[in-house]
Design an enzyme around this catalytic site. Structure first.
Site, PDB file in Angstrom:
ATOM      1  N   CYS A 935      28.039  29.299  56.990  1.00 65.52           N
ATOM      2  CA  CYS A 935      28.877  30.490  57.184  1.00 65.52           C
ATOM      3  C   CYS A 935      28.041  31.708  57.563  1.00 65.52           C
ATOM      4  O   CYS A 935      28.080  32.175  58.698  1.00 65.52           O
ATOM      5  CB  CYS A 935      29.694  30.750  55.917  1.00 65.52           C
ATOM      6  SG  CYS A 935      30.818  32.168  56.046  1.00 65.52           S
ATOM      7  N   CYS A 945      33.632  43.030  39.602  1.00 65.84           N
ATOM      8  CA  CYS A 945      32.512  42.306  39.010  1.00 65.84           C
ATOM      9  C   CYS A 945      31.663  41.664  40.096  1.00 65.84           C
ATOM     10  O   CYS A 945      31.959  41.767  41.286  1.00 65.84           O
ATOM     11  CB  CYS A 945      33.008  41.264  38.016  1.00 65.84           C
ATOM     12  SG  CYS A 945      33.828  39.859  38.800  1.00 65.84           S
TER      13      CYS A 945
END
Length: 990
Positions: A935, A945
């Site tokens: 990717c 987070c």
């Protein structure tokens, strides 16, 4: 449900703050889930119980048992994630509330992300809950709660998004003891929640459903031994709080049919047709779910596809059109925003045409004997919707498919020779394997309705397409079916053609029906013959006709009748001669100031001789060559001729080089009467100022016709629409009806859309004249015959596609580039293939940016119709080096060099992902690459987070490390807590 006890459904939901994303998705999913379950008619009542914790003002709330789904929607919409002071929640209180209200066998779906209160996670709310429950004589022990649920015939299916033992073990114990399963969601998006829940319930009902990605089952690592557990604290390692714990593992989810819920959903099809209240429910649910965010919930079982096909067949219900319009909007939206879902919905619509259940049932129950039977001997097969086009258009492609099927039919006499099929086997979508034979003992009604099943498995025609199929079998003289087809057509004569249906106004259907008039009533024959003419008129706009027209000269040397001017003694055209006061010939050039006003005379000879108007500002100087001294440039039998654009009279010209305006005769330019004479052969008119021939006009033959009659005729190829626009009333009187004046007749309108605007004339006439460009056609009777031949035939002239060399109606061919100098034409598919070859992110095919024949850039409207994206690239006027391969950059949208051809013999395969070097080197600030080696897309963290999910490849990773990708969020959180001590440690760059 088949004679089973009443079964209710309870949905228990953790609604604390930690469920924020989960509950947001769940509230949308629940609206879809309860509506889908409602139309199965299996669940009697539904109750939704929400719980939080003892630090909140509302600990639990319930919708109560409802049988009407509409009463649940307000409660679902009111679900909000809030409260929950510590990690565990008041799940035990919710379980006790459930026990208080359950009356029947109950299936429970329990959504949560946190454990119940237990000594292993005890905080302030632990004491509050135990005191409340014990004080109210309720059950606090989790194992005792699970046993009680099981004893009360309550089966629980927890759906959680936490894999940690401290959380998941409680729910695995609950599902194991009650006989359910614990489902672990790898993602809590709306799509996964909806799909998982609906498939779970449908599987319990007996529908074969495959759980693919996104969900697993949580199980104990060793066989569950209930006898080893005393209570929730002495739990033999099955729950937290002991020195050794039994692992919780993930396995592939498989759900078996449950006897409480087993049902035959196919029986709902007959209920739809017989029960108006149930039909109303189906329409209401489909209307509610027909949105881009919820339509996928209809795709999880083939029964819903069958309902969609039933809806589409409901011709007399206006709600159908509303739903079809909604579906069109949904598909268009998904095509732009979510290609993956668009493919799923498109396949679902395709599946809706498959009626293998019904076809197999007809073969088994309606046939007296299996043999003799028809089988198909071919390797060509189609989808049901492809063959069903026979009902809509009856176009040549579909008819050829039907003929192909009929010609491939074989007759089997012995039962042992029939194709073998495992009737217990199901296909990948839970449908039975289609039977591959059609018994001839079936009544005609069924024989012709399921005959297409042989070539398109699952096809089940209604009456109309089955009648069309019988017509084709009869016309093609199929020896096996011709007699049966004849009987079928005779039986339904006058009963099946509904003149209110749009499909009965298509040209293909009209032409097909007129081939079998013996099976039509007189009224139907008149109906089809009339609309065949209408169709013929609509489709022949581009048909070319040969017309003979009087020739139109423009500065052309023509034969002429000339006489000597008695003043200048030059031989002049009779169109330039006038008679003076003495009765002598005087040409226009001989008029002088002595005869009249200077300005007027200047205009006289100027206009007649060179057609240059004085009023345009062009003056005649004293040393001009115009006047009596102007000599003829042609011999005594020829002149240069023009045609007046106003009155269409022909007149001669002397000083040709002075002619620079639109041709107009003297009479029209100055609005005075000028005598003229008409040729009895070519019908052209000639100016005759001296009336030399006007007095004998009935016998006048123009000089061109005297010399050579053929030279006075222009043979033109003219499109029918151009003739129609100039002869509307004449053509209307020929065909017997008037087309509406407020539409473009040749603009591609369907007959059905304009039928109410067509005015049928009381009587027809037989005119013999037609005009074109204000002149009468010389061969009008022949043109009329040719026009009527095309109109009455219901067919149009064909032309050749210059790319594929197939023939098409000329109205279906377009100019390839739209430029006047290029007359090349092609069909739609070839145009789409040629101009659509270039795609963003792929190799640029330079040739496909220009016309394949004239090599010029196509006009904008042509290019925009077939590849709008490429218009911007063409407008940049890029010059392409023949020695380089070029790619179309995904980011800057410009053509960029990829590699020199001498370095790459084969064209590079870019796979739609080409990004030029300049764009590749530009990265967003504070971005990190996805650690997935396949990717590597740049990602920006915008709050939250340090758990990240790549939207491109769906891999998970830690933002702080960004060097390893994980399959699940659970693995990522394990890493965050083990390596970084939590999910919110800050990166030094943040």
């Amino acid at each position: 449900m088949d004679n089973q006890a009443v079964v209710d459904l309870a949905i228990v939901v953790d609604a604390t703050g930690s469920m924020g994303t989960f509950l947001s998705s769940l509230s949308e999913s629940l609206q879809q889930i309860v509506q889908i379950i409602d139309i199965t008619n299996v669940i009697q009542n539904i109750n939704i119980i929400m719980y939080r914790d003892y630090c909140d003002s509302v600990i639990t709330a319930s919708s109560g048992w409802v049988s009407k789904i509409d009463d649940l929607i307000p409660f679902i919409r009111g679900l909000r994630a809030s409260g929950g002071g510590d990690t565990p929640e008041a799940g035990k209180t919710a379980a006790n509330n459930l026990l208080d209200v359950v009356k029947n066998n109950t299936i429970v779906i329990w959504y949560a992300d946190a454990p119940p209160h237990h000594k292993s996670n005890a905080r302030d709310n632990f004491a509050r809950e135990i005191n409340t429950l014990i004080g109210s004589d309720k059950i606090f022990d989790w194992i005792e709660l699970c046993d009680t649920l099981a004893a009360r015939n309550i089966i629980v299916y927890p759906i959680i998004n936490r894999h940690h033992f401290d959380t998941s073990s409680f729910y695995v114990a609950m599902s194991t003891i009650t006989g359910g399963k614990t489902l672990y969601l790898e993602s809590t998006n709306e799509k996964i929640i909806t799909q998982t829940t609906i498939k779970l319930l449908l599987s319990l009902m007996g529908c074969d459903n495959e759980f693919k990605s996104g969900v697993k089952e949580l199980v104990y690592g060793s066989e569950f031994n209930r006898s080893s557990i005393l209570d929730e604290n002495n739990n033999a390692g099955y729950l937290p709080g002991t020195r050794s714990s039994i692992l919780v593992n993930t396995v592939d989810l498989q759900v078996q049919t449950h006897p409480w819920l087993i049902t035959n959903l196919r029986s709902l099809v007959s209920l739809f047709n017989a029960d108006s209240h149930y039909k109303d429910k189906i329409f209401a649910v489909f209307k509610s779910l027909m949105k881009p965010t919820s339509v996928l919930s209809l795709t999880y079982n083939t029964i819903f596809a069958t309902f969609w096909r039933l809806i589409c067949r409901t011709y007399d219900d206006p709600r159908k059109e509303v739903l079809k319009e909604q579906m069109s909007v949904v598909l268009e939206n998904l095509k732009k925003t979510n290609r993956e879902d668009h493919v799923v919905v498109t396949e679902w619509i395709s599946d809706s045409y498959n009626q293998t259940y019904e076809v197999n049932d007809i073969i088994k129950t309606k046939a007296v004997s299996k043999v003799p039977a028809l089988v198909l001997d071919t390797t060509r097969f189609y989808l049901p919707q492809e063959i069903l086009e026979l009902s809509r258009t009856c176009n040549a492609k579909v008819l050829s498919t039907v003929v192909d099927m009929l010609s491939s039919i074989r007759l089997i006499e012995k039962e042992e020779d029939l194709p073998k099929t495992n009737e217990q086997e199901l296909d990948s979508k839970g449908r039975p394997i289609p039977l591959k034979y059609i018994p001839l003992s079936l009544p005609n009604k069924y024989l012709f309705s399921i005959l297409p099943h042989l070539i398109a498995p699952g096809s089940n025609f209604s009456l109309r397409p089955s009648m069309i199929l019988a017509t084709v079998a009869y016309i093609t003289n199929n020896q096996i079916l011709k007699d049966r087809a004849k009987n079928h057509l005779e039986y339904h004569k006058g009963k099946w053609i509904d003149q209110s249906l749009p499909e009965n106004y298509t040209g293909g259907f009209i032409n097909l029906m007129l081939r079998v008039p013996e099976f039509l009533t007189d009224e139907e024959i008149s109906f089809f013959k009339f609309y065949q003419k209408v169709f013929g008129l609509l489709i022949n706009g581009s048909t070319e006709l040969d017309i003979d027209m009087p020739f139109t000269p423009y500065k052309k040397v023509c034969n002429d009748f000339k006489r000597e001017c008695d003043h200048c003694h030059h031989i002049r055209s009779f169109t330039l001669l006038t008679i003076d006061d003495d009765g002598k010939y005087k040409c226009g050039l001989c008029h002088s100031p002595a005869d009249d006003d200077t300005d007027t005379l200047n205009r006289v000879y100027t206009i007649i001789s060179c057609d240059t108007p004085g009023e345009t500002g062009m003056t005649i100087s004293k040393d001009t060559t115009l006047g009596p001294s102007s000599k003829e440039h042609q011999d005594d039998y020829h002149s240069v001729y023009l045609e007046c654009k106003s009155c269409l009279c022909h007149y001669a010209l002397v000083n040709v080089d002075k002619m620079n305006v639109t041709p107009k005769c003297y009479g029209c330019r100055f609005d005075v009467y000028l005598p003229n004479v008409k040729c009895i052969i070519c019908t052209n008119k000639y100016v005759d100022p001296a009336k030399i021939y006007s007095d004998n006009s009935e016998t006048f033959v123009c000089p061109q016709c005297v010399s050579d009659p053929r030279s006075s005729i222009d043979i033109l190829k003219v499109k029918f629409k151009d003739i129609y626009l100039q002869n509307k009333s004449t053509i209307h009187s020929l065909v017997g009806f008037e087309m509406p004046s407020d539409i473009n007749v040749f603009g591609g309108h369907s007959i059905f859309s304009i039928k109410d605007k067509i005015n049928i004339l009381d009587h027809t006439e037989n005119p013999t004249s037609l005009v074109f460009n204000r002149k009468f056609m010389l061969n009008a009777p022949i043109v009329i015959i040719e026009m009527l031949k095309w109109i009455n035939s219901g067919s149009a002239e064909k032309g050749l596609c210059m790319i594929c060399f197939n023939e098409f109606s000329k109205s279906n061919l377009r100019q390839i580039c739209g430029r006047k100098v290029c007359q090349s034409v092609a069909c739609y598919d070839c145009m789409k293939s040629w101009y659509g070859e270039n795609k963003v992110g792929d190799l640029i095919h330079v040739n496909a940016l220009t016309c394949p024949f004239c090599k010029q850039c196509p006009m904008f409207n042509i290019l925009a119709a077939f590849n709008r994206q490429v218009c911007a690239m063409v407008r940049t006027n890029n010059s392409f080096d023949i020695d380089w391969w070029y790619g179309w950059c995904l980011k800057c949208f410009q053509p960029k060099k990829v590699v020199e051809k001498e370095c790459s013999e084969d064209a590079p395969q870019l796979g739609g992902k080409f990004i030029c070097e300049e764009c590749s080197n530009v990265k967003p600030e504070n971005s990190k690459e996805c650690p997935n080696s396949l990717c590597k897309i740049p990602i920006i963290k915008d709050g939250g987070c340090n758990h990240m999910e790549c939207t491109a490849c769906k891999k998970h990773f830690c933002w702080l490390c960004a060097n390893v990708s994980y399959e699940t969020s659970e693995e990522t959180y394990d890493h965050l807590y083990k390596i970084h001590g939590g999910a919110f440690e800050y990166d030094q760059d943040d």
